[in-house]
Design a protein around this motif. Structure first.
Motif, PDB file in Angstrom:
ATOM      1  N   ILE A   1       0.845  -1.204   0.000  1.00 47.89           N
ATOM      2  CA  ILE A   1       0.000   0.000   0.000  1.00 47.89           C
ATOM      3  C   ILE A   1       0.880   1.255   0.000  1.00 47.89           C
ATOM      4  CG2 ILE A   1      -1.636   1.343   1.387  1.00 47.89           C
ATOM      5  CD1 ILE A   1      -2.864  -1.353   2.267  1.00 47.89           C
ATOM      6  N   LEU A   2       1.926   1.222   0.824  1.00 46.83           N
ATOM      7  CA  LEU A   2       2.833   2.371   0.935  1.00 46.83           C
ATOM      8  C   LEU A   2       3.523   2.661  -0.408  1.00 46.83           C
ATOM      9  CD1 LEU A   2       4.136   4.245   3.112  1.00 46.83           C
ATOM     10  CD2 LEU A   2       5.944   2.558   3.328  1.00 46.83           C
ATOM     11  N   ALA A   3       4.134   1.610  -0.969  1.00 48.61           N
ATOM     12  CA  ALA A   3       4.881   1.798  -2.217  1.00 48.61           C
ATOM     13  C   ALA A   3       3.936   2.199  -3.353  1.00 48.61           C
ATOM     14  CB  ALA A   3       5.638   0.522  -2.565  1.00 48.61           C
ATOM     15  N   LEU A   4       2.810   1.481  -3.432  1.00 49.95           N
ATOM     16  CA  LEU A   4       1.875   1.714  -4.530  1.00 49.95           C
ATOM     17  C   LEU A   4       1.254   3.117  -4.447  1.00 49.95           C
ATOM     18  CD1 LEU A   4       0.882   0.075  -6.896  1.00 49.95           C
ATOM     19  CD2 LEU A   4      -1.015  -0.730  -5.521  1.00 49.95           C
ATOM     20  N   SER A   5       0.880   3.542  -3.242  1.00 51.88           N
ATOM     21  CA  SER A   5       0.269   4.869  -3.098  1.00 51.88           C
ATOM     22  C   SER A   5       1.253   5.948  -3.530  1.00 51.88           C
ATOM     23  CB  SER A   5      -0.125   5.139  -1.644  1.00 51.88           C
ATOM     24  OG  SER A   5      -0.813   4.075  -1.133  1.00 51.88           O
TER      25      SER A   5
END
Lengths: 275, 295
Positions: B76-80
């Motif tokens: 979620i962190l990387a993708l966001s």
């Protein structure tokens, strides 16, 4: 180095005991330019390899082995383990003689810190002496000494090299021939780039050759009764990763009692089937 | 002999089917088979049938569940970050038109760097005592000492730190993919909306985003899967530490299989991981792409 003698009462020489090592680590931890920041630390604490590094101090404290004794009984919570783990974290938690963010210091970072003259002493694998880079500010200034002795004497954990022939291998005979060759010609490894061998006899052949001044201290360390290998159990890596690493990491937070952490280690080992 | 259309299609599909069966189907079969056996890495091909035991162990292991949670957080962190930065860059390129050519080329550079190299680069940049990031922050007066932020040693921020090289490396992919999608939006629609008096925000919400939806779905699925299965970039930086704080599922599977030699258990975790990824991908696919088609 009269300053050291004036402060500590004995001449500066390679440390042989925990006390001498601590004195020198404190002496060399200094702010040379007076800007309030430490320019050189006495040594390092390799929290990045916390699954291994603190066990050396356990042997120096006099334990008959690390984690398990010769019969594979649990000894992870004996007095020497508590004393060794407490000593390992003391350079970070009590003396502040090592770069503070210990979790980031593994073998590679420890080498970089030493070769960039940010640490005065580092305890490392014996071959590191010959790996000092020519462009390092400390090139030609590096010496090697036997591993320091704790209350139990000089102690270290050898890093054995394994040549494994899998049970399912189709060419076991050929593989065994290769292992035999490597055993017979082990000294060839000393002149290879990493300068590693697996037999004391191989090191002895080079011990008095110029440029291999690290080998006599290495042999002295290997000959010490407190230099003991890791227990030969199939799940050692799991013990190291799942139990020893967390114990070392948690201890380096300086907020947890080493004895309690080691008691937790016993519980984990018991859950794995050890007694 | 004359081939019917249907037979011709089957003949054309045969090489790809054989390839997939050999190099995807067969390894997958081995993985599933091993997941029901107690297999040691020292005796591959042998092993006792244990039924669902490996799955039960995996699902009840706090280490596996924690790793799964970290995988989700990391993804979620990387993708966001990649999506927000990439979308911003794509909109900028689109607004710049032809003038963005050089910028787009420069932006694509990180894509050519192998992940392991990126991980190593960032590792040495982030190391507190000798890394350039803290040195710059110190020079700027943002931190008092170069050891003030332990990027890779602090359990609370390490997952963010190990995501940095991933974001740095693949934001350009997201940007270029979305830029291509933006280029395909008919300019007449935008023009018409302008004439009708739609504001820039209205045009963005009512035209750009809905028409980009299929591209967004593809980007999110591709990058999401890629981020979730990250391994090399994290391993080279922290090996999953300190104290497993950056250990995501792929690292846990590697550790269980290669370092602990428990092939059966690792296979069960891998099978569950794969199933989870399939479900999440299907969900994203139907939520974003499906909804767009239906509308």
């Amino acid at each position: 180095m009269a300053a050291f003698e004036a402060e500590y009462g004995y001449p500066l020489a390679p440390p042989t005991t925990w006390q001498e090592f601590d004195d020198m680590a404190q002496f060399f931890t200094r702010d040379d330019d007076g800007d309030g920041e430490i320019d050189m630390y006495g040594t390092d604490v390799k929290g990045g390899v916390a699954d291994f590094e603190w066990m050396i101090a356990v042997l120096q404290a006099g334990s008959p082995g690390v984690v398990l004794d010769a019969d594979h009984n649990i000894i992870i919570d004996n007095e020497a383990h508590v004393e060794g783990l407490s000593y390992y974290i003391s350079h970070h938690c009590d003396m502040d003689v090592a770069p503070p963010n210990v979790n980031e210091v593994d073998w590679g970072v420890a080498e970089n810190l030493f070769y960039q003259s940010q640490t005065a002493m580092f305890r490392f694998w014996g071959h590191a002496y010959r790996l000092t880079r020519g462009d390092s500010p400390i090139a030609d200034l590096v010496g090697a000494a036997p591993m320091v002795a704790g209350p139990g004497g000089i102690g270290a954990i050898p890093g054995p090299w394994f040549n494994i022939v899998p049970k399912t291998s189709e060419n076991k005979e050929l593989a065994l021939q290769l292992v035999q060759y490597l055993y017979d010609h082990n000294a060839m490894g000393i002149e290879a780039p990493l300068g590693l061998a697996a037999r004391k006899s191989a090191y002895a052949q080079y011990a008095d050759v110029a440029g291999f001044e690290n080998l006599n201290p290495l042999l002295e360390t290997l000959d010490s009764p407190q230099t003991i290998g890791r227990p030969a159990v199939a799940d050692w890596q799991q013990i190291a990763d799942e139990i020893l690493g967390p114990i070392g990491s948690d201890a380096l937070t300086c907020e947890q009692d080493p004895a309690e952490l080691l008691a937790w280690g016993r519980e984990q080992l018991e859950a794995m089937g050890y007694e | 002999m004359k081939l019917t259309d249907r037979s011709f299609v089957l003949v054309l599909l045969l090489p790809a089917t054989l390839f997939l069966a050999s190099f995807v189907g067969y390894p997958l079969f081995l993985l599933i088979r091993d997941s029901f056996h107690d297999v040691s890495i020292y005796a591959l091909g042998e092993g006792e049938f244990v039924g669902w035991a490996n799955y039960a162990k995996a699902l009840s292991s706090s280490r596996v569940l924690d790793s799964a949670g970290r995988t989700l957080n990391y993804t979620i962190l990387a993708l966001s970050a990649e999506f927000v930065l990439g979308f911003g860059a794509a909109l900028l390129f689109n607004a710049m038109g032809k003038r963005s050519e050089i910028l787009r080329t420069v932006f694509a550079f990180p894509l050519m760097i192998p992940p392991i190299v990126a991980g190593l680069l960032w590792r040495f940049m982030l190391i507190d005592n000798i890394g350039i990031v803290n040195h710059i922050l110190e020079q700027l007066g943002l931190i008092a000492d170069s050891s003030d932020i332990s990027w890779l040693g602090d359990r609370d921020i390490v997952l963010f730190s190990v995501a940095l090289p991933n974001i740095w490396l693949t934001t350009s992919f997201v940007a270029l993919a979305l830029y291509t999608g933006l280029q395909n939006i008919p300019s007449e629609l935008i023009e018409a909306a302008k004439i009708d008096g739609a504001s820039a925000m209205q045009r963005f919400h009512r035209i750009t985003v809905p028409l980009l939806r299929p591209v967004i779905a593809v980007v999110l699925i591709l990058r999401g899967i890629d981020a979730a299965r990250a391994f090399d970039m994290i391993w080279i930086q922290t090996e999953g530490g300190p104290r497993f704080a950056s250990e995501i599922l792929s690292i846990h599977i590697y550790r269980t299989m290669i370092r602990y030699g428990n092939v059966g258990e690792a296979s069960a975790i891998a099978a569950l991981f794969m199933l989870g990824m399939l479900l999440i991908s299907a969900m994203v696919f139907f939520l974003i792409w499906g909804r767009g088609t239906w509308q």
